[in-house]
Design an enzyme around this catalytic site. Sequence first.
Site, PDB file in Angstrom:
ATOM      1  N   HIS A 306       0.837  -1.201   0.000  1.00 29.41           N
ATOM      2  CA  HIS A 306       0.000   0.000   0.000  1.00 29.41           C
ATOM      3  C   HIS A 306       0.877   1.258   0.000  1.00 29.41           C
ATOM      4  O   HIS A 306       0.659   2.177  -0.803  1.00 29.41           O
ATOM      5  CB  HIS A 306      -0.910  -0.016   1.228  1.00 29.41           C
ATOM      6  CG  HIS A 306      -1.587   1.285   1.509  1.00 29.41           C
ATOM      7  ND1 HIS A 306      -2.855   1.571   1.056  1.00 29.41           N
ATOM      8  CD2 HIS A 306      -1.174   2.389   2.185  1.00 29.41           C
ATOM      9  CE1 HIS A 306      -3.183   2.790   1.441  1.00 29.41           C
ATOM     10  NE2 HIS A 306      -2.190   3.302   2.134  1.00 29.41           N
ATOM     11  N   GLU A 307       1.883   1.301   0.898  1.00 24.20           N
ATOM     12  CA  GLU A 307       2.755   2.484   0.993  1.00 24.20           C
ATOM     13  C   GLU A 307       3.540   2.708  -0.300  1.00 24.20           C
ATOM     14  O   GLU A 307       3.693   3.844  -0.754  1.00 24.20           O
ATOM     15  CB  GLU A 307       3.715   2.337   2.178  1.00 24.20           C
ATOM     16  CG  GLU A 307       3.052   2.338   3.540  1.00 24.20           C
ATOM     17  CD  GLU A 307       2.274   3.613   3.821  1.00 24.20           C
ATOM     18  OE1 GLU A 307       2.697   4.687   3.353  1.00 24.20           O
ATOM     19  OE2 GLU A 307       1.227   3.529   4.491  1.00 24.20           O
ATOM     20  N   HIS A 310       1.654   4.473  -2.994  1.00 24.13           N
ATOM     21  CA  HIS A 310       1.687   5.944  -2.960  1.00 24.13           C
ATOM     22  C   HIS A 310       2.861   6.466  -3.788  1.00 24.13           C
ATOM     23  O   HIS A 310       2.732   7.466  -4.513  1.00 24.13           O
ATOM     24  CB  HIS A 310       1.828   6.437  -1.516  1.00 24.13           C
ATOM     25  CG  HIS A 310       0.567   6.326  -0.703  1.00 24.13           C
ATOM     26  ND1 HIS A 310      -0.616   6.904  -1.096  1.00 24.13           N
ATOM     27  CD2 HIS A 310       0.316   5.706   0.482  1.00 24.13           C
ATOM     28  CE1 HIS A 310      -1.548   6.646  -0.188  1.00 24.13           C
ATOM     29  NE2 HIS A 310      -1.012   5.925   0.775  1.00 24.13           N
ATOM     30  N   GLU A 387      -5.648   7.145  -0.843  1.00 18.11           N
ATOM     31  CA  GLU A 387      -5.636   5.931  -0.019  1.00 18.11           C
ATOM     32  C   GLU A 387      -6.366   4.788  -0.728  1.00 18.11           C
ATOM     33  O   GLU A 387      -5.901   3.639  -0.712  1.00 18.11           O
ATOM     34  CB  GLU A 387      -6.280   6.201   1.346  1.00 18.11           C
ATOM     35  CG  GLU A 387      -5.485   7.130   2.240  1.00 18.11           C
ATOM     36  CD  GLU A 387      -4.082   6.619   2.514  1.00 18.11           C
ATOM     37  OE1 GLU A 387      -3.910   5.393   2.730  1.00 18.11           O
ATOM     38  OE2 GLU A 387      -3.149   7.446   2.504  1.00 18.11           O
TER      39      GLU A 387
END
Length: 451
Positions: A306-307, A310, A387
């Site tokens: 997920h990070e 970004h 997100e």
Amino acid sequence: MSSIDADTVLYSILALVIIENAVEIYISLRQVKVYRNALKVPVELTSHMTEETFHKARKYGLDQENFGIFKAVLMDVALLCLELHIGLIAVVWKISVNVLNHLEWDASNEILVSCVFVVISNVISTFKSLPFKIYKIFVLEETHGFNKQTAGFFAWDQVKGFLVTQVLMIPITAALIFIVQRGGDNFFIWLWLFTGMVSLVLLTLYPIFIAPLFDTYTPLEKGPLRQSIEDLAASLKFPLTKLFVVDGSKRSSHSNAYFYGLWNSKRIVLFDTLLLNKGKPDASELSDDEKGKGCTNEEVLAVLGHELGHWKLGHVTKNIVIMQVHLFLMFLVFGYLFKYAPFYVAMGFEPGTRPILVGLLVVFTYVLAPYNAIINFAMTILSRLFEYQADEFAFKLGFAEQLGRALIKLNLDNLGFPVYDWLYSTWNHSHPTLLQRLNRLQELKESKKLN
């Protein structure tokens, strides 16, 4: 310029402060009502969240919100309005001049006065906020099992934080005043370029030189988790140079993970509280409330997926660009308004006294308050969109189940309450709620099945 002009400015600012905080408090009270009335675990979480954990999270959220409301009423409304009414800013400025006179330094030098003003203002701000920090950490967080700080650790942390702030703020303040004084009619352009450069430098240097003053960063030990993270980074062409674990558990049992660094030198930091049993092979070293907490290696990978989403999707770069445009517009407005004399008289200064730093404070904090509120809300909406996109990125990497489990675990470990008032969530949350993220992951799974 009449005193009526200054009075109008002062009472407009006071009204703005009261209205802005009244809206915030109203929205918070809506969530307080939810904490009091939501007494059942949501259906989606019944197999993951016990009634006991649900009510612990509810009480924790209620205590946090009530504390926030109390602090807002006392600090952001009552005390701030009193300070504005008595002209505290002008008083502190006069004290700064007197300090320089006492030291036999040049009190007519606005850069020197501004630097002393910053230090004195920071001292006042520190003492004002200290009781609230102490209560939050040693009462609120302690009551709910999150605080890990001792009184000595907290005190030394505050001292270090204050000293580091002054070391950074004094030269930056001096440079800002110098640029306005010497930059000509288009000084705001130079001001914007300077702050942009400082922001990038601090983004680069803070994690390397400043953050280690407060926490201990150790390389993640070689093993399956490290190898998996390095393989994931390599598959995404993420320029990973270092991988750290930070001992966040000495401060709090809350967990997190993030990456930092510019261009081709990136570092990933994992909180030890994110790792299952704090990453320790022998759980017997842990207290009973620490055992079993944290994420498995697969779930940690999902969080990092997920990070890294970004990064891969350019969210960090987009945010930097947006903030630079935002700063430019604010400096542009400041360039046109900072010589408006009633601003300074309203703050308690004698006519003819117009400190640049005070003008910056008034324009940025009060004149542009409605604009800032709109921008903050827009950035909150954009953050939630980012997100969702990062969750989808992790989903496409094959981490659907692991990410869902990690989100639930992190929510449980941090006593996150799963039910929110729609207006409160829309206004405050930079991340979608747990239920919203789980529902989105389920939608992605169903969409994948149909395709």
